[in-house]
Scaffold this active site. Structure first.
Site, PDB file in Angstrom:
ATOM      1  N   VAL A 126      42.669  30.866  40.266  1.00  0.00           N
ATOM      2  CA  VAL A 126      43.947  30.484  40.769  1.00  0.00           C
ATOM      3  C   VAL A 126      44.322  30.998  42.051  1.00  0.00           C
ATOM      4  CG1 VAL A 126      44.806  30.033  38.473  1.00  0.00           C
ATOM      5  CG2 VAL A 126      44.605  32.187  39.212  1.00  0.00           C
ATOM      6  N   SER A 127      44.997  30.484  42.871  1.00  0.00           N
ATOM      7  CA  SER A 127      45.505  30.866  44.108  1.00  0.00           C
ATOM      8  C   SER A 127      46.362  31.788  44.380  1.00  0.00           C
ATOM      9  CB  SER A 127      45.835  29.672  44.821  1.00  0.00           C
ATOM     10  OG  SER A 127      45.130  28.395  44.899  1.00  0.00           O
ATOM     11  N   THR A 128      47.348  31.941  43.405  1.00  0.00           N
ATOM     12  CA  THR A 128      48.262  33.142  43.369  1.00  0.00           C
ATOM     13  C   THR A 128      48.205  33.843  42.010  1.00  0.00           C
ATOM     14  OG1 THR A 128      50.064  31.896  42.569  1.00  0.00           O
ATOM     15  CG2 THR A 128      49.715  31.748  44.769  1.00  0.00           C
TER      16      THR A 128
END
Length: 187
Positions: free
Chosen positions: A9-11
């Site tokens: 996941v990016s964040t």
């Protein structure tokens, strides 16, 4: 042959549980997950651990190729390196990709181009949205903990000789917030 999953996941705010559950349901014996890591960075901690764990004959499974790489060059490089090590790659959302066959490798190349297009489109839409918000006077980021009235109170306390720590405690904010507010450009 073991199926190993990789999720990303990016964040930090995003939750990878659905990716992990899908990978386990598809047979992944172990899932490595990176939190808050960009797909454009090759040195993601869990990606490195995953690569170290993979052995010849294993299958690396991802939910989608954009979880693995943020661009077609990086994706193609990863597939090439995995292939040299005798490791297959399978995607849950792009099931036609089977890197053990010439057609599968060719399809992977085509899909990698579309992955890059999707990433670039998201990036462009984000830039456009931020520019639109700025044009309307909005800026991104967290709201300040030192609005004008609190800043005036901090300045008054400083003029009375109080320390940064005392000011922070009186205002209920961190010492660094007080320091930044009192030392920002224009002060």
């Amino acid at each position: 042959m073991t199926i190993i999953g990789y999720a990303r996941v990016s964040t930090r705010e995003q939750n990878p549980e659905s990716q992990e559950a899908e990978l386990r349901a598809a047979g992944a014996a172990q899932v490595f997950t990176d939190h808050g890591e960009s797909s454009r960075i090759a040195d993601r901690p869990q990606w490195i651990a995953c690569q170290d764990y993979l052995r010849e004959g294993d299958t690396l499974m991802v939910r989608a190729l954009d979880r693995l790489a943020g661009g077609e060059v990086m994706a193609l490089q990863i597939v090439h390196e995995l292939g040299e090590r005798g490791i297959q790659l399978k995607s849950l959302t792009e099931p036609e990709i089977d890197t053990t066959t010439p057609m599968g490798r060719a399809l992977f190349g085509v899909v990698a181009v579309f992955v890059q297009l999707r990433v670039d489109t998201i990036r462009e839409n984000t830039r456009r949205g931020l520019a639109h918000a700025r044009a309307q006077g909005r800026i991104g980021g967290r709201p300040t903990v030192m609005p004008a009235e609190r800043l005036r109170a901090a300045e008054a306390l400083r003029s009375q000789g109080h320390t940064l720590s005392e000011i922070a405690q009186a205002l209920g904010v961190s010492r660094s917030s007080v320091w930044r507010a009192l030392n920002s450009p224009g002060k």
